[in-house]
Design a protein around this motif. Structure first.
Motif, mmCIF file in Angstrom:
data_model
loop_
_atom_site.group_PDB
_atom_site.id
_atom_site.type_symbol
_atom_site.label_atom_id
_atom_site.label_comp_id
_atom_site.label_asym_id
_atom_site.label_seq_id
_atom_site.Cartn_x
_atom_site.Cartn_y
_atom_site.Cartn_z
ATOM 1 N N UNK A 102 0.822 -1.211 0.000
ATOM 2 C CA UNK A 102 0.000 0.000 0.000
ATOM 3 C C UNK A 102 0.854 1.259 0.000
ATOM 4 N N UNK A 103 1.944 1.240 0.745
ATOM 5 C CA UNK A 103 2.861 2.376 0.782
ATOM 6 C C UNK A 103 3.476 2.594 -0.598
ATOM 7 N N UNK A 104 3.908 1.517 -1.226
ATOM 8 C CA UNK A 104 4.455 1.584 -2.580
ATOM 9 C C UNK A 104 3.441 2.220 -3.526
ATOM 10 N N UNK A 105 2.213 1.716 -3.519
ATOM 11 C CA UNK A 105 1.161 2.234 -4.406
ATOM 12 C C UNK A 105 0.869 3.710 -4.141
ATOM 13 N N UNK A 106 0.843 4.087 -2.879
ATOM 14 C CA UNK A 106 0.576 5.484 -2.547
ATOM 15 C C UNK A 106 1.666 6.391 -3.109
ATOM 16 N N UNK A 107 2.908 5.965 -3.016
ATOM 17 C CA UNK A 107 4.014 6.791 -3.490
ATOM 18 C C UNK A 107 4.009 6.901 -5.009
ATOM 19 N N UNK A 108 3.828 5.790 -5.705
ATOM 20 C CA UNK A 108 3.868 5.861 -7.162
ATOM 21 C C UNK A 108 2.681 6.625 -7.737
ATOM 22 N N UNK A 109 1.642 6.820 -6.947
ATOM 23 C CA UNK A 109 0.481 7.568 -7.423
ATOM 24 C C UNK A 109 0.457 9.023 -6.972
ATOM 25 N N UNK A 110 1.534 9.490 -6.368
ATOM 26 C CA UNK A 110 1.617 10.895 -5.988
ATOM 27 C C UNK A 110 1.715 11.768 -7.232
ATOM 28 N N UNK A 111 1.352 13.042 -7.083
ATOM 29 C CA UNK A 111 1.574 13.938 -8.215
ATOM 30 C C UNK A 111 3.091 14.140 -8.362
ATOM 31 N N UNK A 112 3.548 14.561 -9.521
ATOM 32 C CA UNK A 112 4.996 14.633 -9.781
ATOM 33 C C UNK A 112 5.794 15.455 -8.765
ATOM 34 N N UNK A 113 5.246 16.551 -8.295
ATOM 35 C CA UNK A 113 5.965 17.389 -7.328
ATOM 36 C C UNK A 113 6.124 16.658 -5.992
ATOM 37 N N UNK A 114 5.082 16.016 -5.525
ATOM 38 C CA UNK A 114 5.167 15.251 -4.280
ATOM 39 C C UNK A 114 6.093 14.052 -4.444
ATOM 40 N N UNK A 115 6.015 13.379 -5.593
ATOM 41 C CA UNK A 115 6.875 12.238 -5.863
ATOM 42 C C UNK A 115 8.343 12.666 -5.831
ATOM 43 N N UNK A 116 8.650 13.791 -6.470
ATOM 44 C CA UNK A 116 10.027 14.300 -6.461
ATOM 45 C C UNK A 116 10.494 14.629 -5.054
ATOM 46 N N UNK A 117 9.603 15.138 -4.224
ATOM 47 C CA UNK A 117 9.964 15.454 -2.837
ATOM 48 C C UNK A 117 10.311 14.179 -2.069
ATOM 49 N N UNK A 118 9.553 13.120 -2.274
ATOM 50 C CA UNK A 118 9.857 11.846 -1.622
ATOM 51 C C UNK A 118 11.180 11.298 -2.148
ATOM 52 N N UNK A 119 11.381 11.356 -3.451
ATOM 53 C CA UNK A 119 12.628 10.892 -4.059
ATOM 54 C C UNK A 119 13.823 11.633 -3.477
#
Length: 67
Positions: A10-27
């Motif tokens: 579920x954590x994996x799915x939540x991260x890959x479905x973030x908008x690009x700006x949020x995804x970049x912040x996690x990365x």
């Protein structure tokens, strides 16, 4: 699938479905933790708490596979 595996998925799915700006912040946060705090990263991944290592591994997998 046990509860920990389900949570990691579920954590994996939540991260890959973030908008690009949020995804970049996690990365960026993952990369910073791995490079700037290597001792903590090593302790997390090689320590006694395999549950946290499993969850962080899901985060790493999510960001490394899509960046």
């Amino acid at each position: 699938m046990n509860n920990l595996e389900q949570l990691a998925a579920l954590l994996f799915e939540a991260i890959v479905n973030l908008d690009p700006q949020e995804f970049d912040a996690v990365t960026d946060a993952v990369a910073g933790f791995k490079t700037e705090d290597q001792a903590s990263y090593s302790a997390l991944m090689n320590g006694d708490c395999k549950e946290f290592a499993t969850l962080f591994g899901a985060v790493e997998q999510a960001v490394s596979g899509l960046k």
